[in-house]
Every structure is written in structure tokens, then in C-alpha cells.
Design a protein around this motif. Structure first.
Motif, PDB file in Angstrom:
ATOM      1  N   ALA A 108     -49.709 106.528 -63.583  1.00  0.00           N
ATOM      2  CA  ALA A 108     -50.750 107.277 -62.865  1.00  0.00           C
ATOM      3  C   ALA A 108     -50.051 108.200 -61.875  1.00  0.00           C
ATOM      4  CB  ALA A 108     -51.692 106.322 -62.149  1.00  0.00           C
ATOM      5  N   GLY A 109     -49.532 109.311 -62.381  1.00  0.00           N
ATOM      6  CA  GLY A 109     -48.770 110.238 -61.553  1.00  0.00           C
ATOM      7  C   GLY A 109     -47.369 109.692 -61.295  1.00  0.00           C
ATOM      8  N   ALA A 110     -46.494 110.573 -60.806  1.00  0.00           N
ATOM      9  CA  ALA A 110     -45.153 110.124 -60.427  1.00  0.00           C
ATOM     10  C   ALA A 110     -45.249 109.140 -59.258  1.00  0.00           C
ATOM     11  CB  ALA A 110     -44.299 111.324 -60.044  1.00  0.00           C
ATOM     12  N   GLN A 111     -46.333 109.250 -58.502  1.00  0.00           N
ATOM     13  CA  GLN A 111     -46.486 108.362 -57.346  1.00  0.00           C
ATOM     14  C   GLN A 111     -46.505 106.894 -57.782  1.00  0.00           C
ATOM     15  OE1 GLN A 111     -46.367 109.438 -54.196  1.00  0.00           O
ATOM     16  NE2 GLN A 111     -46.444 107.339 -53.486  1.00  0.00           N
ATOM     17  N   LEU A 114     -43.072 105.770 -58.629  1.00  0.00           N
ATOM     18  CA  LEU A 114     -42.260 105.455 -57.446  1.00  0.00           C
ATOM     19  C   LEU A 114     -42.545 104.027 -56.976  1.00  0.00           C
ATOM     20  CD1 LEU A 114     -42.682 108.762 -55.422  1.00  0.00           C
ATOM     21  CD2 LEU A 114     -40.506 107.812 -56.204  1.00  0.00           C
ATOM     22  N   TYR A 135     -39.518 113.143 -49.514  1.00  0.00           N
ATOM     23  CA  TYR A 135     -40.953 113.100 -49.842  1.00  0.00           C
ATOM     24  C   TYR A 135     -41.637 111.918 -49.145  1.00  0.00           C
ATOM     25  CZ  TYR A 135     -45.055 112.219 -52.815  1.00  0.00           C
ATOM     26  OH  TYR A 135     -46.313 111.951 -53.285  1.00  0.00           O
ATOM     27  N   TYR A 180     -32.152 108.130 -54.320  1.00  0.00           N
ATOM     28  CA  TYR A 180     -33.357 108.864 -54.721  1.00  0.00           C
ATOM     29  C   TYR A 180     -33.196 110.329 -54.350  1.00  0.00           C
ATOM     30  CZ  TYR A 180     -38.194 110.573 -54.275  1.00  0.00           C
ATOM     31  OH  TYR A 180     -39.356 111.309 -54.368  1.00  0.00           O
ATOM     32  N   ILE A 182     -34.691 114.565 -55.068  1.00  0.00           N
ATOM     33  CA  ILE A 182     -35.623 115.546 -55.638  1.00  0.00           C
ATOM     34  C   ILE A 182     -34.799 116.830 -55.759  1.00  0.00           C
ATOM     35  CG2 ILE A 182     -37.857 116.735 -55.308  1.00  0.00           C
ATOM     36  CD1 ILE A 182     -38.234 114.455 -53.019  1.00  0.00           C
ATOM     37  N   ASN A 187     -39.169 118.542 -51.912  1.00  0.00           N
ATOM     38  CA  ASN A 187     -40.283 118.290 -51.000  1.00  0.00           C
ATOM     39  C   ASN A 187     -39.760 117.385 -49.907  1.00  0.00           C
ATOM     40  OD1 ASN A 187     -42.632 117.628 -49.712  1.00  0.00           O
ATOM     41  ND2 ASN A 187     -43.644 116.710 -51.474  1.00  0.00           N
ATOM     42  N   ASP A 215     -36.501 112.641 -59.087  1.00  0.00           N
ATOM     43  CA  ASP A 215     -37.945 112.896 -59.038  1.00  0.00           C
ATOM     44  C   ASP A 215     -38.113 114.410 -59.194  1.00  0.00           C
ATOM     45  OD1 ASP A 215     -40.650 112.770 -58.595  1.00  0.00           O
ATOM     46  OD2 ASP A 215     -40.517 112.160 -56.490  1.00  0.00           O
ATOM     47  N   PRO A 217     -40.999 116.840 -59.892  1.00  0.00           N
ATOM     48  CA  PRO A 217     -42.333 117.398 -60.167  1.00  0.00           C
ATOM     49  C   PRO A 217     -42.354 118.919 -60.259  1.00  0.00           C
ATOM     50  CG  PRO A 217     -42.232 116.530 -57.916  1.00  0.00           C
ATOM     51  CD  PRO A 217     -40.911 116.246 -58.546  1.00  0.00           C
ATOM     52  N   TYR A 218     -41.338 119.582 -59.656  1.00  0.00           N
ATOM     53  CA  TYR A 218     -41.433 121.042 -59.499  1.00  0.00           C
ATOM     54  C   TYR A 218     -40.475 121.820 -60.401  1.00  0.00           C
ATOM     55  CZ  TYR A 218     -43.700 119.279 -55.336  1.00  0.00           C
ATOM     56  OH  TYR A 218     -44.533 118.582 -54.503  1.00  0.00           O
ATOM     57  N   THR A 243     -44.149 114.499 -64.039  1.00  0.00           N
ATOM     58  CA  THR A 243     -45.593 114.474 -63.774  1.00  0.00           C
ATOM     59  C   THR A 243     -46.304 115.653 -64.432  1.00  0.00           C
ATOM     60  OG1 THR A 243     -47.288 114.480 -62.054  1.00  0.00           O
ATOM     61  CG2 THR A 243     -45.298 115.725 -61.567  1.00  0.00           C
ATOM     62  N   SER A 245     -48.965 116.682 -62.887  1.00  0.00           N
ATOM     63  CA  SER A 245     -49.762 117.183 -61.752  1.00  0.00           C
ATOM     64  C   SER A 245     -49.542 118.661 -61.488  1.00  0.00           C
ATOM     65  CB  SER A 245     -49.424 116.408 -60.480  1.00  0.00           C
ATOM     66  OG  SER A 245     -49.906 115.094 -60.573  1.00  0.00           O
ATOM     67  N   LYS A 246     -48.294 119.138 -61.636  1.00  0.00           N
ATOM     68  CA  LYS A 246     -48.011 120.514 -61.258  1.00  0.00           C
ATOM     69  C   LYS A 246     -48.019 121.448 -62.473  1.00  0.00           C
ATOM     70  CE  LYS A 246     -47.233 118.829 -57.096  1.00  0.00           C
ATOM     71  NZ  LYS A 246     -47.192 117.440 -57.019  1.00  0.00           N
ATOM     72  N   ARG A 253     -54.165 112.333 -62.894  1.00  0.00           N
ATOM     73  CA  ARG A 253     -53.250 111.268 -62.496  1.00  0.00           C
ATOM     74  C   ARG A 253     -52.365 110.839 -63.665  1.00  0.00           C
ATOM     75  NH1 ARG A 253     -51.797 112.398 -59.309  1.00  0.00           N
ATOM     76  NH2 ARG A 253     -51.001 110.603 -58.224  1.00  0.00           N
TER      77      ARG A 253
HETATM   78  C1  LIG Z   1     -41.467 114.839 -54.768  1.00  0.00           C
HETATM   79  C2  LIG Z   1     -42.764 114.308 -55.259  1.00  0.00           C
HETATM   80  N1  LIG Z   1     -42.777 113.199 -55.992  1.00  0.00           N
HETATM   81  C3  LIG Z   1     -43.922 112.682 -56.467  1.00  0.00           C
HETATM   82  C4  LIG Z   1     -45.138 113.282 -56.192  1.00  0.00           C
HETATM   83  C5  LIG Z   1     -46.385 112.629 -56.713  1.00  0.00           C
HETATM   84  O1  LIG Z   1     -46.977 113.378 -57.709  1.00  0.00           O
HETATM   85  P1  LIG Z   1     -48.068 112.830 -58.669  1.00  0.00           P
HETATM   86  O2  LIG Z   1     -48.337 111.403 -58.337  1.00  0.00           O
HETATM   87  O3  LIG Z   1     -49.256 113.688 -58.503  1.00  0.00           O
HETATM   88  O4  LIG Z   1     -47.465 112.953 -60.037  1.00  0.00           O
HETATM   89  C6  LIG Z   1     -45.181 114.447 -55.429  1.00  0.00           C
HETATM   90  C7  LIG Z   1     -46.453 115.074 -55.100  1.00  0.00           C
HETATM   91  O5  LIG Z   1     -46.589 116.006 -54.378  1.00  0.00           O
HETATM   92  C8  LIG Z   1     -43.957 114.976 -54.957  1.00  0.00           C
HETATM   93  O6  LIG Z   1     -43.907 116.097 -54.208  1.00  0.00           O
END
Ligand SMILES: Cc1ncc(COP(=O)(O)O)c(C=O)c1O
Length: 423
Positions: A108-111, A114, A135, A180, A182, A187, A215, A217-218, A243, A245-246, A253
């Protein structure tokens, strides 16, 4: 003005100890203020979902029900549908990572990835290494498992390898559970780790026998359209979080994790306890959305939009911000990181900024230990360019006021410390 109400919590002594270290996310806390119509939000990292064609999403969702209703409405497998894991492996192949669908667990998202990963790996007191700043959602996810978080400073080329090496030397082999990072358009800092540092990071991780968690996402939101090789493409042992998401929409999610097979098996076990399985409906909808090539044009258009907004923000900072301020110039992603002189406390400026009709995120939320007070994260992803320019101009007034105060103190030989400044 409403009066603040103190709520007595009669369960206060019943919560798990581990929650003591988990702080609320300043970004989430600002959500209510940021949604006032007159407010210019430079705080939330919200993708511009209005540019994702809603008719195309509606068609994908309709097809999910009409064509695959029995599957879309049912429980699914814990690792995610084969079709979406195949889609993920195809997307990863485009950035140089060869994977079988069996190397992927959909989350459910990268969140969620994590959280699941941290739950899989961490005991209280375990050392982990992150960039500083990092982040805020990762800090929240990690801190619930009570690790000792060591932050490595960055410069314009990402995490500083000589400082990472010094920390690893202090800790010794296997002295941290993971590192960890990014690497792309970080972020909150907006910087990208250079190819040389990526290679050096992997060398150090191998030398000290420590897992690396990437990680990303971007990564696909690079303004010149290119790609920088992910760490995972250089080393199969890297844990990679991705993810939708972006590149599609956060409302679905949907994200994913890939890790060495034994690690992934443990993560899957933890995921079963967390949610049995993810949303099949969201997965089928995404599968339909990513059929064909329309999504690529949408993403290219979105990336152009973000690039214009980045330009608007940098131009406005150059025009309005005082000479004492420094900021990063991201090549992609959502965020600019602004550094003010060390005696400035940005959290104490936030209320004033909200009064002026602009929100930002104070920097200390991106560190586990209160550093970053003199910094702020500005998101350029969400507001239109003219609103960004106006928002930066409003914020510059607040910053300028504060600096004038400090300049006056300095002239009188009495520069306040953070604590005094925050009062
Ligand atoms: C660095 C980073 N990791 C993970 C996430 C989580 O993203 P999501 O759960 O929407 O995939 C974000 C969201 O802004 C992020 O900036």
C-alpha cells in the motif's frame, strides 16, 4: 479565535513504550491549514492529480469491475497479482533492473513498504543510517521500532561518502542494520546522489556487510527526461522501494518492494499479518491504466508541469529571498530545501507564515534529533507558477522580518540562541 482545549487522556499510561519516539508529521499536521482556499501551500508533496485524465482512470476502474469483477472484488494473494508484479518488473527493466515478478511484493504505497521492512529488520536500539535530512514518513515508520538513527549530511551530490565511511568505521562490520537513501531528488533536500557516490556507497555497504535500502519515488520525474542508474541496477542485494503514487496517483495506494529473496519472504510474512493482502481493485485498475502508452504522455506532461513550477520557485527565491539564504536547485521531483543562518528558528516562523497565507515545512521534522531548525522544505509540485511566486514573496516577508530582528540583535551584540529565539 478558538480556545485550545486540553483533552485529558485517561489511557495515557497504556500505550506501548515504542510510540514515545514517534512524532506527528509536520506535513500531515499542516494539512488542515493548507486546505484553506486563500492559502498557498508550499508544504505538502502532493502530486498534481488533476492532470491525470479522470476519464481514463474511470475507464480503467470500470473495466476492473466489468471485465475482472470476480477478481477485483475478492481477496488476493499477499504479494500482489501476478499481472501487476509483471508490470512492475517491466517498469524496472526500463531503468536497468532485471527482476522476475516473484522478486516483487506489492504494498500500500512505498510507505507501507517502509513500515513492513522496518518491522522485519529492527529491534530496539539497532543502528540504522539515513541521510540528514531525510523523509519524515521514513523517520515515523522507523522510529516505531525504536532504532538509533544516525544521519549522514549531504551536499549537492547527495550523501557525503567520507562521513558515511567514518560512521561505518566507528560502528564496525555489520554495525548498522541498513543504510536508507533516497538517491533521486531527495525528499526533502531535492539533491541527487552522483553516479560516483552511488558506486562508493555500494562499495562501502559491501565492505561493511550492510543492506542498502533505496527509496525511489521520484526517479521518473527527471526534468530532462533522462534516468540516473538506480543503486539496485548496480547491485542485486539492494532493497528497492517503488511507488505508483508519483507516476499515476497516490489515492490508489500502490507501491512495491524488491529485496533479496530471503528478506522478501520475511517481509511477506509481516505483510500477511498487517493486511492479508493489498487492494485487488486498485491493482486491477492500475493494470488497466498502464496498458498502452497514454500514461507515458501523461507522465511527460506532468513532469513538464513540475519543471515549470520548479523554475517559478527558483526565480521567486532569487527575486525575493534575502542574501543570507541558500537553496538547492533540484533536477526533478518536488522539493527545494532552503537554509537560513544558523540562529534562525523556522518552526517559530510557521504561524506567522500561515497568517500571511503561505505554508512550508520547518526543517527539524526531517531529522531525528532536532537539527535542521534553520531550514525549510518548500514543495513546488502543487501550486500553479503564479501562486508559487506569490507564496515565495509572502514567505520572504516573514523571513525578512525575522532576519531584521536577528540583525538588530547582532548589532547589539546579543544574538539569541535557538531556545531564546523560539520563545
Ligand atoms: C521519499 C518517499 N518515500 C516514500 C513515500 C511514500 O509514498 P507512497 O506511500 O505514496 O508510495 C514518499 C511520499 O511522498 C516519499 O517522498
Amino acid at each position: 479565535m478558538g480556545t485550545a482545549r486540553v483533552v485529558f487522556d485517561r489511557w495515557h499510561d497504556r500505550y506501548a513504550q515504542r510510540l514515545a519516539g514517534v512524532r506527528s508529521s509536520a506535513v500531515r499536521d499542516l494539512f488542515a491549514a493548507a486546505s484553506r482556499p486563500d492559502m498557498i501551500s508550499l508544504s505538502g508533496g502532493m502530486p498534481e492529480v488533476s492532470r491525470v485524465p479522470h476519464d481514463v482512470v474511470a475507464k480503467a476502474a470500470r473495466e476492473a469491475v466489468h471485465l475482472e469483477g470476480a477478481a477485483a472484488l475478492q481477496y488476493g494473494s499477499s504479494n500482489g497479482r501476478l499481472q501487476i508484479r509483471t508490470l512492475v518488473s517491466e517498469l524496472m527493466a526500463e531503468i536497468g533492473v532485471r527482476l522476475s515478478p516473484d522478486d516483487v511484493v506489492v504494498t500500500a504505497g512505498a510507505q507501507q513498504a517502509l513500515d513492513l521492512f522496518a518491522k522485519t529488520m529492527l529491534d530496539p536500539g539497532d543502528v540504522i543510517i539515513t541521510e540528514g535530512p531525510t523523509y519524515v514518513g521514513a523517520l515515523q515508520a522507523f522510529s516505531a521500532y525504536e532504532p538509533d538513527i544516525r544521519c549522514i549530511p549531504m551536499d549537492d551530490d547527495g550523501m557525503r561518502m567520507e562521513l558515511l565511511e567514518a560512521e561505518l568505521k566507528r560502528l564496525g562490520p555489520r554495525g548498522a542494520k541498513f543504510i536508507y537513501t533516497i538517491p533521486n531528488f531527495q525528499n526533502p533536500a531535492g539533491v541527487t546522489m552522483s553516479p560516483e557516490r552511488r558506486r562508493r556507497l555500494l562499495e562501502l555497504a559491501r565492505e561493511y556487510d550492510i543492506l542498502v535500502v533505496e527509496d525511489d519515488p521520484y526517479g521518473r520525474l527527471r526534468f530532462d527526461g533522462g534516468h540516473m542508474k538506480p543503486l539496485r541496477s548496480l547491485d542485486d542485494e539492494v532493497v528497492y522501494l517503488g511507488t505508483f503514487s508519483k507516476i499515476f496517483a497516490p489515492g490508489l495506494r500502490l507501491g512495491w518492494i524488491t529485496a533479496p529473496r530471503p528478506v522478501l519472504a520475511k517481509v511477506l510474512l509481516v505483510k500477511q499479518a498487517a493486511d492479508l493482502c493489498g487492494s485487488n481493485f486498485a491493482q486491477v485498475t492500475a493494470e488497466k491504466y498502464f496498458q498502452g502508452t497514454r500514461w507515458r504522455r501523461v507522465l511527460a506532461e506532468l513532469t513538464r508541469t513540475y519543471a515549470e513550477r520548479r523554475d517559478a520557485m527558483i526565480a521567486a527565491l532569487e527575486e525575493h529571498f534575502p542574501p543570507e539564504a541558500r537553496w538547492t536547485k533540484p533536477d526533478g521531483g518536488f522539493f527545494v530545501w532552503v537554509e537560513l543562518p544558523p540562529y534562525v528558528d523556522c518552526s517559530s516562523m510557521l504561524a506567522e507564515a500561515v497568517e500571511h497565507g503561505v505554508t512550508f515545512v520547518p526543517g527539524d521534522g526531517f531529522f531525528p534529533d532536532g537539527r535542521g531548525k534553520n531550514c525549510m522544505r518548500l514543495a513546488f509540485c502543487y501550486a500553479e507558477p503564479e501562486r508559487i511566486a506569490e507564496g515565495i514573496s509572502r514567505l520572504a516577508d516573514v523571513v525578512e522580518d525575522r532576519l531584521e530582528l536577528y540583525r538588530a540583535f547582532a548589532a547589539a551584540g546579543a544574538l539569541p540562541t535557538h531556545e531564546e529565539g523560539a520563545a
